[in-house]
Write a protein that holds these residues in place. Structure first.
Motif, PDB file in Angstrom:
ATOM      1  N   TYR A 178       0.819  -1.211   0.000  1.00  0.00           N
ATOM      2  CA  TYR A 178       0.000   0.000   0.000  1.00  0.00           C
ATOM      3  C   TYR A 178       0.851   1.259   0.000  1.00  0.00           C
ATOM      4  O   TYR A 178       2.030   1.254   0.357  1.00  0.00           O
ATOM      5  CB  TYR A 178      -0.932   0.023   1.207  1.00  0.00           C
ATOM      6  N   LYS A 179       0.203   2.354  -0.377  1.00  0.00           N
ATOM      7  CA  LYS A 179       0.740   3.705  -0.216  1.00  0.00           C
ATOM      8  C   LYS A 179      -0.398   4.591   0.243  1.00  0.00           C
ATOM      9  O   LYS A 179      -1.486   4.572  -0.350  1.00  0.00           O
ATOM     10  CB  LYS A 179       1.320   4.239  -1.524  1.00  0.00           C
ATOM     11  N   GLY A 180      -0.152   5.340   1.312  1.00  0.00           N
ATOM     12  CA  GLY A 180      -1.180   6.230   1.845  1.00  0.00           C
ATOM     13  C   GLY A 180      -0.781   7.678   1.696  1.00  0.00           C
ATOM     14  O   GLY A 180       0.355   8.051   1.998  1.00  0.00           O
ATOM     15  N   TYR A 181      -1.708   8.512   1.228  1.00  0.00           N
ATOM     16  CA  TYR A 181      -1.406   9.925   1.045  1.00  0.00           C
ATOM     17  C   TYR A 181      -2.644  10.771   1.294  1.00  0.00           C
ATOM     18  O   TYR A 181      -3.784  10.282   1.284  1.00  0.00           O
ATOM     19  CB  TYR A 181      -0.826  10.208  -0.343  1.00  0.00           C
ATOM     20  N   GLY A 216      -1.680  15.090  -2.038  1.00  0.00           N
ATOM     21  CA  GLY A 216      -0.652  14.246  -2.627  1.00  0.00           C
ATOM     22  C   GLY A 216       0.487  13.887  -1.698  1.00  0.00           C
ATOM     23  O   GLY A 216       1.337  13.046  -2.045  1.00  0.00           O
ATOM     24  N   GLU A 217       0.552  14.498  -0.519  1.00  0.00           N
ATOM     25  CA  GLU A 217       1.634  14.202   0.412  1.00  0.00           C
ATOM     26  C   GLU A 217       1.506  12.776   0.948  1.00  0.00           C
ATOM     27  O   GLU A 217       0.475  12.395   1.509  1.00  0.00           O
ATOM     28  CB  GLU A 217       1.618  15.177   1.588  1.00  0.00           C
ATOM     29  N   VAL A 218       2.556  11.984   0.777  1.00  0.00           N
ATOM     30  CA  VAL A 218       2.565  10.595   1.240  1.00  0.00           C
ATOM     31  C   VAL A 218       2.889  10.572   2.733  1.00  0.00           C
ATOM     32  O   VAL A 218       3.877  11.158   3.171  1.00  0.00           O
ATOM     33  CB  VAL A 218       3.596   9.750   0.462  1.00  0.00           C
ATOM     34  N   PHE A 219       2.046   9.894   3.527  1.00  0.00           N
ATOM     35  CA  PHE A 219       2.296   9.804   4.962  1.00  0.00           C
ATOM     36  C   PHE A 219       2.725   8.407   5.392  1.00  0.00           C
ATOM     37  O   PHE A 219       3.244   8.222   6.493  1.00  0.00           O
ATOM     38  CB  PHE A 219       1.065  10.244   5.773  1.00  0.00           C
ATOM     39  N   ILE A 239      -1.003  12.814  11.301  1.00  0.00           N
ATOM     40  CA  ILE A 239      -2.203  12.899  10.469  1.00  0.00           C
ATOM     41  C   ILE A 239      -3.165  13.902  11.121  1.00  0.00           C
ATOM     42  O   ILE A 239      -3.660  13.652  12.219  1.00  0.00           O
ATOM     43  CB  ILE A 239      -2.879  11.528  10.322  1.00  0.00           C
ATOM     44  N   PRO A 240      -3.428  15.030  10.475  1.00  0.00           N
ATOM     45  CA  PRO A 240      -4.315  16.033  11.071  1.00  0.00           C
ATOM     46  C   PRO A 240      -5.725  15.484  11.290  1.00  0.00           C
ATOM     47  O   PRO A 240      -6.228  14.678  10.499  1.00  0.00           O
ATOM     48  CB  PRO A 240      -4.323  17.157  10.025  1.00  0.00           C
ATOM     49  N   GLY A 241      -6.352  15.896  12.369  1.00  0.00           N
ATOM     50  CA  GLY A 241      -7.720  15.481  12.635  1.00  0.00           C
ATOM     51  C   GLY A 241      -8.655  15.841  11.495  1.00  0.00           C
ATOM     52  O   GLY A 241      -8.516  16.891  10.884  1.00  0.00           O
ATOM     53  N   GLY A 242      -9.589  14.946  11.200  1.00  0.00           N
ATOM     54  CA  GLY A 242     -10.568  15.194  10.146  1.00  0.00           C
ATOM     55  C   GLY A 242     -10.078  14.904   8.744  1.00  0.00           C
ATOM     56  O   GLY A 242     -10.788  15.200   7.773  1.00  0.00           O
ATOM     57  N   SER A 243      -8.897  14.318   8.616  1.00  0.00           N
ATOM     58  CA  SER A 243      -8.311  14.109   7.282  1.00  0.00           C
ATOM     59  C   SER A 243      -8.953  12.967   6.513  1.00  0.00           C
ATOM     60  O   SER A 243      -9.237  11.903   7.069  1.00  0.00           O
ATOM     61  CB  SER A 243      -6.813  13.810   7.401  1.00  0.00           C
ATOM     62  N   VAL A 244      -9.149  13.194   5.217  1.00  0.00           N
ATOM     63  CA  VAL A 244      -9.445  12.115   4.274  1.00  0.00           C
ATOM     64  C   VAL A 244      -8.123  11.444   3.926  1.00  0.00           C
ATOM     65  O   VAL A 244      -7.124  12.108   3.646  1.00  0.00           O
ATOM     66  CB  VAL A 244     -10.102  12.649   2.986  1.00  0.00           C
ATOM     67  N   ILE A 270      -6.188   8.608   1.460  1.00  0.00           N
ATOM     68  CA  ILE A 270      -6.286   7.857   0.204  1.00  0.00           C
ATOM     69  C   ILE A 270      -5.221   6.769   0.207  1.00  0.00           C
ATOM     70  O   ILE A 270      -4.049   7.039   0.484  1.00  0.00           O
ATOM     71  CB  ILE A 270      -6.095   8.791  -1.005  1.00  0.00           C
ATOM     72  N   PHE A 271      -5.638   5.553  -0.086  1.00  0.00           N
ATOM     73  CA  PHE A 271      -4.710   4.423  -0.107  1.00  0.00           C
ATOM     74  C   PHE A 271      -4.758   3.713  -1.453  1.00  0.00           C
ATOM     75  O   PHE A 271      -5.844   3.363  -1.936  1.00  0.00           O
ATOM     76  CB  PHE A 271      -5.063   3.409   0.990  1.00  0.00           C
ATOM     77  N   GLU A 272      -3.600   3.514  -2.048  1.00  0.00           N
ATOM     78  CA  GLU A 272      -3.467   2.597  -3.155  1.00  0.00           C
ATOM     79  C   GLU A 272      -3.112   1.240  -2.551  1.00  0.00           C
ATOM     80  O   GLU A 272      -2.132   1.133  -1.804  1.00  0.00           O
ATOM     81  CB  GLU A 272      -2.369   3.058  -4.110  1.00  0.00           C
TER      82      GLU A 272
END
Length: 277
Positions: free
Chosen positions: A200-203, A207-210, A260-265, A267-269
């Motif tokens: 996986y990759k989460g961002y 577009g910032e990858v976390f 990860i800021p609160g309330g964030s959407v 996205i995971f590949e």
């Protein structure tokens, strides 16, 4: 989170006072002040049995707020003369209602998430005879509030992201999870308690990858991850690939978490390499 703590300090029940400070009942004085303020500003206000005045511009369409709810708000606090003592200036701050001044605990329960209005709080529901930083004892507190419903906000953000990036074949589940199946995979679907190996990759939406796994993936049990993953990975079979668009209520919620800021959407590949049920 630093600003949230700063803003919260103005709402906590604790205030600086002295044991020798005489107890004064400001109720009648505050009531008259609020009535005059309402008339001057032509507000359509109601009064509760406790003495709280409130204006409901929008009750909100989200979940009902309770005395123990976690809430996210934008607000401005001012005195009866218009002096502003706190303003989030459009920033969203999140906290739990427990331990806050009585006027907030009572007043916020008049709304659902997504609501908007004004609370006019007499001193006995605020800081009473105590002085709170630059708030004099006996002060009426006026709060203009907007309660954020992250379920609605995140839904709008995801829809906008999908449209902007022209992502097709995206489905939305009843929980609010969005997902795109690029390759379904073969065989059976995993259960919600399966041991899985996922690449996986989460961002974030900018577009910032976390977070990102190794090419070999990560092994874990689906019952031990965020709800968006527990649900989302079950839409794929072995070898399946796609994207998960996880709203905050299926991710890490309204509070900051490990960068990860609160309330964030989120996205995971994802690619479901293998699983064992």
């Amino acid at each position: 989170m630093k600003y949230a703590i700063f803003a919260l300090s103005f709402l906590l029940l604790f205030a600086c006072t002295s044991d020798e400070t005489p107890i004064t009942d400001y109720s009648a004085e505050n009531d008259q002040q609020i009535i005059e303020y309402i008339a001057k500003h032509n507000l359509n206000a109601s009064k509760s049995s406790s003495g709280l005045y409130y204006v409901i511009d929008e009750v909100g369409t989200g979940d009902k707020i309770t005395a123990t709810s976690d809430i996210s708000v934008k607000f401005k606090g001012s005195l009866i003369d218009g002096t502003v003592f706190e303003n989030t200036e459009g920033e969203i701050v999140s906290f739990n209602l427990q331990g806050l001044i009585q006027g907030w605990v009572e007043g916020l329960q008049l709304f659902n998430h997504g609501g908007k209005g004004t609370l006019l709080i007499p001193a006995h529901l605020g800081f009473g005879n105590s002085t709170k930083e630059n708030i004099p004892a006996g002060s009426v507190l006026i709060f203009e509030i907007e309660i954020i419903d992250y379920k609605v906000l995140n839904d709008e953000q995801i829809e906008a992201y999908i449209n902007e990036h022209e992502i097709t074949n995206v489905l939305r589940s009843e929980s609010g999870l969005y997902y795109q199946i690029e390759e379904l995979g073969t065989g059976e679907y995993p259960s919600g308690t399966a041991d899985v190996t996922v690449v996986y990759k989460g961002y974030f939406m900018d577009g910032e990858v976390f977070d990102e796994s190794s090419p070999n993936g990560v092994f874990f049990n689906l019952s031990q991850v965020i709800p968006g993953w527990t649900e989302g990975i079950q839409y794929f079979k072995q070898g399946g690939k796609g994207k998960l668009f996880v709203p905050s209520h299926l991710g890490y919620g309204i509070y900051d978490y490990n960068g990860i800021p609160g309330g964030s959407v989120l996205i995971f590949e994802v690619e479901l390499v293998d699983f064992i049920d």
